[in-house]
Scaffold this active site. Structure first.
Site, short mmCIF file in Angstrom:
data_model
loop_
_atom_site.label_atom_id
_atom_site.label_comp_id
_atom_site.label_asym_id
_atom_site.label_seq_id
_atom_site.Cartn_x
_atom_site.Cartn_y
_atom_site.Cartn_z
N ALA A 163 0.85 -1.20 0.00
CA ALA A 163 0.00 0.00 0.00
C ALA A 163 0.88 1.24 0.00
CB ALA A 163 -0.90 -0.01 1.24
N GLU B 27 -0.13 -9.36 -0.60
CA GLU B 27 -1.55 -9.70 -0.42
C GLU B 27 -2.24 -9.78 -1.77
OE1 GLU B 27 -2.01 -6.55 2.63
OE2 GLU B 27 -3.11 -8.08 3.74
N GLY C 136 0.77 -5.07 1.06
CA GLY C 136 -0.36 -5.21 0.15
C GLY C 136 0.05 -5.78 -1.20
N GLU D 202 4.07 -5.10 7.59
CA GLU D 202 3.17 -4.11 8.19
C GLU D 202 3.49 -3.85 9.66
OE1 GLU D 202 2.34 -6.47 6.14
OE2 GLU D 202 0.81 -5.80 4.73
N1 T1G Z 1 4.56 3.45 0.00
C1 T1G Z 1 5.00 4.66 -0.40
N2 T1G Z 1 6.30 4.94 -0.67
C2 T1G Z 1 7.17 3.93 -0.51
C3 T1G Z 1 6.79 2.65 -0.08
C4 T1G Z 1 5.40 2.43 0.17
N3 T1G Z 1 4.94 1.24 0.55
N4 T1G Z 1 7.91 1.88 0.00
C5 T1G Z 1 8.94 2.66 -0.37
N5 T1G Z 1 8.51 3.89 -0.67
C6 T1G Z 1 9.33 5.02 -1.13
C7 T1G Z 1 10.33 5.44 -0.08
O1 T1G Z 1 9.73 6.32 0.86
C8 T1G Z 1 11.37 6.13 -0.93
O2 T1G Z 1 10.85 7.40 -1.26
C9 T1G Z 1 11.37 5.30 -2.21
O3 T1G Z 1 10.12 4.60 -2.23
C10 T1G Z 1 12.49 4.29 -2.23
O4 T1G Z 1 12.36 3.54 -1.02
C11 T1G Z 1 -2.79 -3.06 3.27
C12 T1G Z 1 -1.30 -1.48 4.75
C13 T1G Z 1 10.60 -1.54 -1.04
C14 T1G Z 1 12.46 -2.61 0.28
O5 T1G Z 1 6.41 -1.57 4.51
O6 T1G Z 1 10.67 -1.74 2.61
O7 T1G Z 1 0.94 -2.64 2.45
O8 T1G Z 1 12.56 8.78 -0.01
O9 T1G Z 1 14.55 4.31 -0.06
O10 T1G Z 1 16.10 1.00 0.13
O11 T1G Z 1 -1.55 -4.74 4.28
O12 T1G Z 1 11.20 0.89 0.41
O13 T1G Z 1 12.85 8.30 -2.46
O14 T1G Z 1 10.98 9.83 -1.68
O15 T1G Z 1 13.25 2.41 0.98
O16 T1G Z 1 15.54 0.25 -2.27
C15 T1G Z 1 3.93 -2.29 3.53
C16 T1G Z 1 8.20 -0.39 2.67
C17 T1G Z 1 3.12 -1.05 3.38
C18 T1G Z 1 7.48 -1.70 2.42
C19 T1G Z 1 12.88 -0.60 -1.17
N6 T1G Z 1 5.15 -2.18 2.76
N7 T1G Z 1 9.27 -0.17 1.72
O17 T1G Z 1 13.97 -0.21 -0.37
O18 T1G Z 1 14.35 2.13 -1.29
S1 T1G Z 1 1.68 -1.13 4.36
C20 T1G Z 1 6.30 -1.80 3.33
C21 T1G Z 1 10.47 -0.84 1.84
C22 T1G Z 1 0.69 -2.23 3.54
C23 T1G Z 1 -1.41 -3.57 3.48
C24 T1G Z 1 -0.54 -2.63 4.27
C25 T1G Z 1 11.55 -0.37 0.92
C26 T1G Z 1 11.84 -1.31 -0.26
P1 T1G Z 1 11.87 8.67 -1.35
P2 T1G Z 1 13.67 3.13 -0.22
P3 T1G Z 1 15.10 0.78 -0.95
#
Ligand code: T1G
Length: 694
Positions: free
Chosen positions: A67, A109, A106, A129
């Site tokens: 998400a 999912e 997500g 999450e």
């Molecule tokens: N949403 C929005 N922006 C995201 C994002 C996300 N899920 N993940 C990364 N970004 C942005 C991040 O802020 C950065 O932005 C850029 O992408 C590069 O990220 C319903 C509710 C994928 C392993 O927790 O673990 O799904 O700073 O610097 O080191 O159940 O990003 O460049 O402007 O981290 O190569 C669950 C979070 C969401 C994954 C890549 N997902 N992301 O790592 O790059 S909740 C997460 C990561 C959800 C559902 C629920 C990592 C990465 P900017 P980065 P990276």
């Protein structure tokens, strides 16, 4: 092959297989535009008579990172993720997810709603999450157990850690693993599945949950250990509740509870704190006082010192595929260091956190030598020797006679002055600090110390190396203890004073563990060894009356079976000897002991740290309050669901922090507790460290 593009989604028809490619850089976060485009694309396919199946895929770096975290504070928008997931699961044609890069949250999912999943060997899959103070909110608590079984699902959801494609295949989360699964082999696999594949919906698969379904209480038993280890107990319990309902009652019952718990957690202060940290950590990766992108790639590294830190740093470098040579002055120290590495690698293989192959290839990257000449080819050398300025100066002088003139020289010192070290070298422009935290092969944080004379390339080389080895770099300035240890010293001084004034170690430690720390300061000291701090204090001409008295009695903590506590192995007990020793110190100092409430203990362990953090910001040693919070969460296990000391201060209110500090300064006569100018100013202005007005 026909192709249709709807903004962030492309649909190509290849022999009846509709390949749907998501393109929402940088990580295919499933924000509203991408969700809308996917729904539109699927509606189009459903009405395409040529279509026999769907291959859903993303980009090389990410199938989808889940998400869109930036949407969480906005009003819900349709189609939401659950609607998209339902559309995939009930699609009239078989849907296969082809996973490259990451499938997280997500994103996974969505893939679990498909009829099957094929993955690239380098792909990683997870439900992180919980690291945001949430639980999976689009059916993950119901579908994952039905694919991998309750035990593996609990482990993945409560740890938030992704698994490799191989592990996912072994567990049943992925149906096949082969290179480039979105290309022709993947299309062929999908076409074959369309003819013969089992299209049972994931939500309807019962075989892996039927035993737990028939034996209520099974999930609770399986959850006990991962729950205890979970870093956010609130989100973890919410996830267990949803998983349990989805197994013991029905998928839909679990899904309903998941929705309720997700909305509750999304609005919680604990989740707000962890989403703040997610953003703060990424901000720290873009330092305003250090140019990134101008560093040199480190092809070969060196480490001086094979002690606990040196061997841990060498492991971290090798784990990132970087050849590293460890240099030591004596053979037995070198042998001990290497034995420690071999033992750590074997333990990680035994625990399943590393494959045998990975362990042996990492071991092969580590060389050792008694000769500094072995560092001649190193691009960067990290000194991790004894915490003594003269020892380090001598090492740097020797290094300069053996390494290339452009090799970057870094010290792992935890508090010594990098500028003094640099001044003693012929090329101070290449000297910086890289302060790892113990154990260096595990702890994620590295303070990158910005030496005054270090040039942009050297700083960037060190900073980018930390990112490359998968750790979190935070840029800090030069001062005694930089950021983390400088604030820790303030907390330690208050902890000592609280003992002398009336508290005992057990109460002080309990207050911090109740707050969310894994361990309190005295148990931590016993584990690390009290003699280390004692030696450092003597070297600096400092005293800590209680700690010194305990060390003088030969009690150095776990290693001697007694310290602030008495030990039976690792089991610690309050010790009457220590209580009497503390009472004696109070009497010697002419202090009448008094009962001290838990709230005062918590305030006096946290608020002085916050005050020191304000001084650190005012001096420019840290660039942002978020940097300080990332340091304390990643380096000292400040509970992430409380956001870090500066975030915590903003939640409590800076006016309250300032007022309490003034109160305790008057109560104890300790003028160091008086609010610092910046803290006082922000409190008076009614603003926060984060810049919000209150
Ligand atoms: N949403 C929005 N922006 C995201 C994002 C996300 N899920 N993940 C990364 N970004 C942005 C991040 O802020 C950065 O932005 C850029 O992408 C590069 O990220 C319903 C509710 C994928 C392993 O927790 O673990 O799904 O700073 O610097 O080191 O159940 O990003 O460049 O402007 O981290 O190569 C669950 C979070 C969401 C994954 C890549 N997902 N992301 O790592 O790059 S909740 C997460 C990561 C959800 C559902 C629920 C990592 C990465 P900017 P980065 P990276």
């Amino acid at each position: 092959m026909s192709e249709v593009s709807t903004g962030p989604v492309t649909v190509e028809m290849i022999d009846g297989v509709a390949r749907v490619t998501m393109f929402g850089p940088p990580v295919n976060a499933l924000g509203l535009p991408l969700r809308k485009a996917l729904v539109e694309a699927l509606d189009g396919i459903a009405h395409d008579p040529q279509a026999t199946a769907v291959l859903l895929t993303g980009q090389a770096k990410a199938f989808s990172a889940g998400a869109d975290i930036t949407e969480f504070d906005a009003a819900a928008s349709s189609p939401d993720l659950r609607e998209l997931v339902a559309k995939v699961e009930d699609f009239p044609l078989p849907v296969i997810a082809a996973i490259t890069g990451v499938a997280l949250g997500g994103g996974l999912e969505l893939a679990m709603a498909a009829n099957a999943r094929i993955a690239d060997p380098e792909a990683r899959l997870g439900l992180p999450e919980i690291t945001l103070g949430l639980l999976p909110g689009a059916g993950g608590t119901g579908r994952l157990p039905r694919l991998v079984g309750p035990a593996r699902a609990l482990d993945m959801i409560l740890s938030g850690k992704p698994v490799s494609a191989a592990q996912a295949h072994h567990d049943g989360l992925v149906d096949a693993v082969f290179a480039d699964p979105a290309a022709k082999d993947g299309v062929r696999w999908v076409a074959h599945f369309a003819l013969k594949g089992d299209r049972t919906r994931t939500r309807d698969r019962q075989e892996k949950v039927e035993v737990a379904h028939a034996a209520p209480g099974t999930v609770a038993k399986l959850a006990a250990v991962p729950l205890h280890k979970a870093k956010d107990p609130y989100a973890a319990q919410a996830a267990v509740d949803a998983i349990t309902a989805g197994i013991e009652v029905s998928f839909e019952t679990g899904a309903q509870l998941e929705r309720e718990k997700f909305d509750e957690r999304r609005q919680s202060p604990e989740s707000a704190a962890q989403r703040y940290l997610f953003t703060a950590e990424r901000a720290a990766r873009k330092p305003r006082n250090l140019s990134t992108g101008v560093g040199r790639r480190v092809a070969r590294a060196g480490v001086v010192g094979a002690g606990t830190m040196g061997s841990g740093i060498a492991m971290a470098l090798a784990a990132a595929g970087i050849p590293v040579t460890i240099v030591e002055a004596e053979q037995d120290a070198l042998d001990r260091g290497l034995a420690r590495i071999v033992d750590n690698l074997a333990t990680s293989v035994a625990h399943g956190s590393r494959t045998e192959a990975a362990a042996s290839s990492e071991r092969a990257l580590i060389e050792t030598s008694l000769n500094y000449g072995a560092l001649a080819a190193a691009d960067l050398v990290i000194e991790a020797a004894f915490e003594d300025l003269q020892v380090k100066k001598d090492i740097f002088a020797t290094l300069e006679r053996h390494v290339r003139p452009d090799a970057v020289l870094a010290s792992n010192t935890s508090y010594l002055n990098i500028d003094v070290l640099a001044a003693g070298t012929a090329h101070p422009e290449r000297v910086l600090g890289m302060h790892f935290f113990s154990p260096a092969n595990v702890m994620p944080l590295v303070e990158v110390v910005r030496g005054a004379q270090a040039d942009a390339e050297a700083l960037a080389t060190g900073f980018e190396l930390v990112r490359r080895i998968g750790k979190t770099p935070v840029v800090v300035g030069v001062c005694h203890g930089f950021v983390g240890n400088r604030m820790l010293e303030v907390r330690s001084a208050q902890a000592e004073r609280l003992l002398v004034e009336g508290a005992l170690p057990g109460q002080v430690d309990r207050v911090l563990t109740d707050f969310g720390f894994r361990m309190g300061p005295f148990a931590m000291g016993d584990m690390a060894g009290l003699d280390i701090g004692w030696r450092n204090r003597k070297a600096q001409g400092l005293t800590a009356p209680v700690s010194d008295a305990i060390c003088k009695s030969g009690r150095f903590g776990q290693k001697t079976g007694a310290g602030f506590y008495a030990y039976e192995g690792r089991d610690r007990q309050d010790d009457r000897f220590v209580a009497e020793l503390i009472e004696g110190v109070s009497a010697e100092l002419g202090i009448v002991r008094r009962p001290i409430c838990d709230q005062e203990i918590l305030d006096r362990l946290t608020f002085p740290m916050i005050n020191e953090g304000a001084r650190i910001l005012a001096e420019g040693i840290a660039d942002r309050s978020g940097d300080i919070d990332v340091i304390w969460v990643k380096g000292y296990n400040w509970p992430a669901y409380r956001g870090g000391p500066m975030w915590y201060a903003d939640q409590v209110g800076l006016a309250h922090v300032a007022e309490r500090l003034q109160h305790y300064a008057l109560l104890t006569g300790d003028e160091s507790l008086q609010p610092s100018p910046l803290l006082g100013q922000l409190a008076d202005d009614g603003t926060t460290f984060g810049g919000d007005s209150r």
